[in-house]
Write a protein that holds these residues in place. Structure first.
Motif, PDB file in Angstrom:
ATOM      1  N   LEU A 433      80.984  49.760  28.370  1.00 23.93           N
ATOM      2  CA  LEU A 433      82.219  49.039  28.030  1.00 23.93           C
ATOM      3  C   LEU A 433      83.391  49.373  28.936  1.00 23.93           C
ATOM      4  O   LEU A 433      84.425  48.701  28.881  1.00 23.93           O
ATOM      5  N   ARG A 434      83.272  50.425  29.753  1.00 25.35           N
ATOM      6  CA  ARG A 434      84.407  50.864  30.577  1.00 25.35           C
ATOM      7  C   ARG A 434      84.180  50.602  32.070  1.00 25.35           C
ATOM      8  O   ARG A 434      85.094  50.726  32.859  1.00 25.35           O
ATOM      9  N   TYR A 435      82.966  50.310  32.473  1.00 23.71           N
ATOM     10  CA  TYR A 435      82.740  49.882  33.859  1.00 23.71           C
ATOM     11  C   TYR A 435      81.604  48.873  33.880  1.00 23.71           C
ATOM     12  O   TYR A 435      80.712  48.879  33.029  1.00 23.71           O
ATOM     13  N   LYS A 436      81.669  47.974  34.846  1.00 24.35           N
ATOM     14  CA  LYS A 436      80.618  46.976  35.034  1.00 24.35           C
ATOM     15  C   LYS A 436      80.245  46.948  36.510  1.00 24.35           C
ATOM     16  O   LYS A 436      81.098  47.128  37.383  1.00 24.35           O
ATOM     17  N   LEU A 437      78.959  46.709  36.768  1.00 30.32           N
ATOM     18  CA  LEU A 437      78.558  46.408  38.133  1.00 30.32           C
ATOM     19  C   LEU A 437      77.600  45.221  38.101  1.00 30.32           C
ATOM     20  O   LEU A 437      76.813  45.067  37.163  1.00 30.32           O
ATOM     21  N   GLY A 438      77.740  44.378  39.093  1.00 28.61           N
ATOM     22  CA  GLY A 438      76.891  43.192  39.168  1.00 28.61           C
ATOM     23  C   GLY A 438      77.307  42.327  40.335  1.00 28.61           C
ATOM     24  O   GLY A 438      78.300  42.591  41.012  1.00 28.61           O
ATOM     25  N   LYS A 439      76.552  41.258  40.563  1.00 32.63           N
ATOM     26  CA  LYS A 439      76.865  40.394  41.705  1.00 32.63           C
ATOM     27  C   LYS A 439      77.596  39.122  41.296  1.00 32.63           C
ATOM     28  O   LYS A 439      78.059  38.372  42.144  1.00 32.63           O
ATOM     29  N   ASN A 440      77.693  38.851  40.000  1.00 28.44           N
ATOM     30  CA  ASN A 440      78.361  37.623  39.555  1.00 28.44           C
ATOM     31  C   ASN A 440      79.378  37.919  38.457  1.00 28.44           C
ATOM     32  O   ASN A 440      79.395  37.269  37.418  1.00 28.44           O
ATOM     33  N   LEU A 441      80.211  38.916  38.664  1.00 22.94           N
ATOM     34  CA  LEU A 441      81.208  39.280  37.656  1.00 22.94           C
ATOM     35  C   LEU A 441      82.417  38.365  37.762  1.00 22.94           C
ATOM     36  O   LEU A 441      82.890  38.063  38.856  1.00 22.94           O
ATOM     37  N   ASN A 442      82.920  37.970  36.603  1.00 23.44           N
ATOM     38  CA  ASN A 442      84.116  37.131  36.537  1.00 23.44           C
ATOM     39  C   ASN A 442      85.151  37.848  35.678  1.00 23.44           C
ATOM     40  O   ASN A 442      84.890  38.131  34.502  1.00 23.44           O
ATOM     41  N   TYR A 443      86.318  38.130  36.238  1.00 28.15           N
ATOM     42  CA  TYR A 443      87.319  38.938  35.540  1.00 28.15           C
ATOM     43  C   TYR A 443      88.675  38.691  36.177  1.00 28.15           C
ATOM     44  O   TYR A 443      88.788  38.063  37.243  1.00 28.15           O
ATOM     45  N   ASN A 444      89.711  39.229  35.524  1.00 28.49           N
ATOM     46  CA  ASN A 444      91.060  39.172  36.080  1.00 28.49           C
ATOM     47  C   ASN A 444      91.280  40.437  36.914  1.00 28.49           C
ATOM     48  O   ASN A 444      91.369  41.533  36.350  1.00 28.49           O
TER      49      ASN A 444
END
Length: 516
Positions: A433-444
């Motif tokens: 919940l505190r970090y994400k990794l990936g190739k198609n992340l969508n965020y502000n």
């Protein structure tokens, strides 16, 4: 204001009229009796805020009266008043849990002081703490604005932690004001990390001690001095939790307290493996692919810690002997304490304790545990209770009787999350919940710290387009699908992986047994 009721027990009560009048003028209601039997009758009939008890009376003695009063009213503070200065009488009275001890002839100031200490202490402590915090509020605000170096942030975080514990102990309503000030500090700390983290990873001169440096900065120098070292790593152990435990061991150890900076992500797979290997995560994955577990693997992320320690010893051509132990329950801790004599033949013993991490996860998943640890103070309190009543305290007691240099640390801390941030990822995106990794992340991008070039940050990149994003302050990532359920379930839970003082500024303590 309600009147405080006192009972004064003395066979020469007529000689104390001036004192009693003084107390009545101060607003106290004072009942008097001349012997222990009458005192017990009064205590059976009503409660008192404090009892002044003469030690030497006809009939039953003051000590006997004291023990019977404690049976009737175990919570009432009793102040023993006596002409005797004999040590054995003092010992007996203290052993019977008196609140204070006064030697006759007593004067009004002594009596007033013992009343303030035993009846009014809480309200006085609260008032003094609140006044002191109000006077320091502006200074702390300036300190937040002026924090430009790692040392500045360590000093500020220590100060905020001190106030947090002082105001909590004083049961002050100002903890909410402090919480707001701490949130402000965490916002600025996030900006500080954004500005400096990549520089540090690339080897800037002002880089603080970070996860891969622990053996080089603390363990190896002690071994070079021919000291036997016990490295104790408590998973997910925050600085404020250390401060709770500190009081339990301070009389047994000389303590050198420091803080270091956890790498990102502030998660076991990355930070703890970096400690034990002395390497950043992408180097581990590259040099020792068999010892690195990918994010999307079902395999446990911390199963290769002993082999990683071995790689670090080999790389530095060290011939020291070591053992590794992971403690997940009381039974394993008890077994370790029993093994201590045989462990003394090794130069280094490494122990990982998992209780606090398990508490953090249990608090998320169990409604009962969430109720027990419903705020920061309760979370600290459960940590202290665990320590006091677990074999881990026995482990520290045994280490205090040894010649070990004890290095107590952690891999990361955690923060209580309250602010959801929407993020969209594909099915391969990790679940933290505190970090994400990936190739198609969508965020502000304004709401996160993003690393678009993981290799530059010395993080593994499963794909060419892999990016990492880290939550700041008390935020946590939530998916738009099932958003309301997700938010209600994870709000007010302790999480780690992102950027906050609680997660990144973590204890690095050296303990040397005091020689008695």
């Amino acid at each position: 204001m309600s009147t405080y009721k006192l009972l004064w027990v003395d066979d020469e009560i007529e000689l104390l009229k001036a004192h009693i009048l003084f107390l009545q003028k101060k607003g106290y209601e004072v009942d008097t009796v001349t012997n222990g039997f009458d005192a017990l009758d009064r205590c059976a009939e009503q409660s008192y805020d404090l009892i002044l008890l003469d030690e030497n009376m006809p009939g039953i003695s003051g000590l006997e009266t004291l023990s019977r009063i404690k049976e009737l009213r175990p919570a009432v503070p009793v102040v023993m008043v006596t002409k005797s200065e004999e040590e054995n009488i003092m010992d007996q009275a203290i052993g019977s849990k008196i609140a204070d001890y006064l030697i006759k002839p007593v004067n009004p100031t002594q009596i007033l002081l013992t009343l303030k200490k035993n009846i009014h202490q809480k309200e006085i402590v609260t008032e003094v703490a609140q006044t002191a915090y109000q006077q320091n509020f502006g200074k702390i605000g300036m300190q937040i604005s002026d924090a430009h170096t790692f040392a500045d942030w360590v000093e500020l975080y220590k100060r905020l932690t001190n106030w947090e514990q002082e105001l909590t102990a004083a049961d002050s309503q100002m903890t909410e004001m402090l919480s707001a000030q701490k949130s402000e500090a965490n916002q600025d700390f996030g900006k500080f990390i954004r500005k400096n983290y990549m520089r540090w990873i690339e080897g800037a001169d002002d880089r603080p001690v970070m996860s891969p440096d622990i053996f080089k900065s603390n363990v190896f120098p002690a071994l070079n001095r021919n000291e036997k070292v016990f490295l104790l790593l408590i998973d997910n152990f925050r600085f404020d939790q250390w401060r709770m435990i500190q009081g339990e061991i301070a009389d047994a150890f000389d303590i050198d307290e420091d803080l270091y900076l956890s790498i990102l992500p502030t998660a076991t797979q990355y930070a703890r493996n970096a400690i034990f290997s002395g390497l950043m995560p992408n180097i581990i994955a590259k040099m020792f692919p068999d010892l690195w577990v990918d994010e999307d693997s079902e395999e446990g992320k911390n199963l290769n810690e002993a082999p990683l320690i071995k790689t670090q010893f080999d790389r530095y051509r060290r011939r020291n002997t070591f053992t590794y132990h992971k403690i997940n329950d009381s039974q394993a801790a008890e077994k370790l304490v029993q093994q201590l004599p045989s462990l003394s033949m090794y130069d280094l013993n490494v122990v990982v304790l998992n209780f606090i991490d398990m508490l953090s996860h249990a608090r998320t998943e169990s409604r009962m545990v969430r109720e027990l640890a419903n705020n920061e103070a309760a979370y600290r309190s459960i940590t202290l209770s665990w320590f006091r009543h677990s074999p881990v305290k026995e482990l520290f007691r045994a280490l205090a009787a040894s010649d070990y240099t004890v290095i107590l640390t952690t891999d990361h801390g955690s923060i209580r999350c309250n602010t959801p941030i929407k993020v969209v990822g594909d099915r391969n995106t990790n679940t933290n919940l505190r970090y994400k990794l990936g190739k198609n992340l969508n965020y502000n991008p304004k709401e996160v710290f993003e690393i678009r070039d993981p290799l530059r940050a010395q993080l593994p990149a499963p794909n060419l387009s892999t990016a990492y994003i880290f939550a700041l302050g008390d935020s946590f990532f939530a998916y738009p699908n099932n958003y309301n359920y997700y938010v209600s379930y994870f709000k007010n839970t302790f999480q780690h992986g992102g950027i906050s003082m609680e997660e990144m500024l973590i204890p690095l303590i050296t303990l040397k047994p005091k020689k008695r």
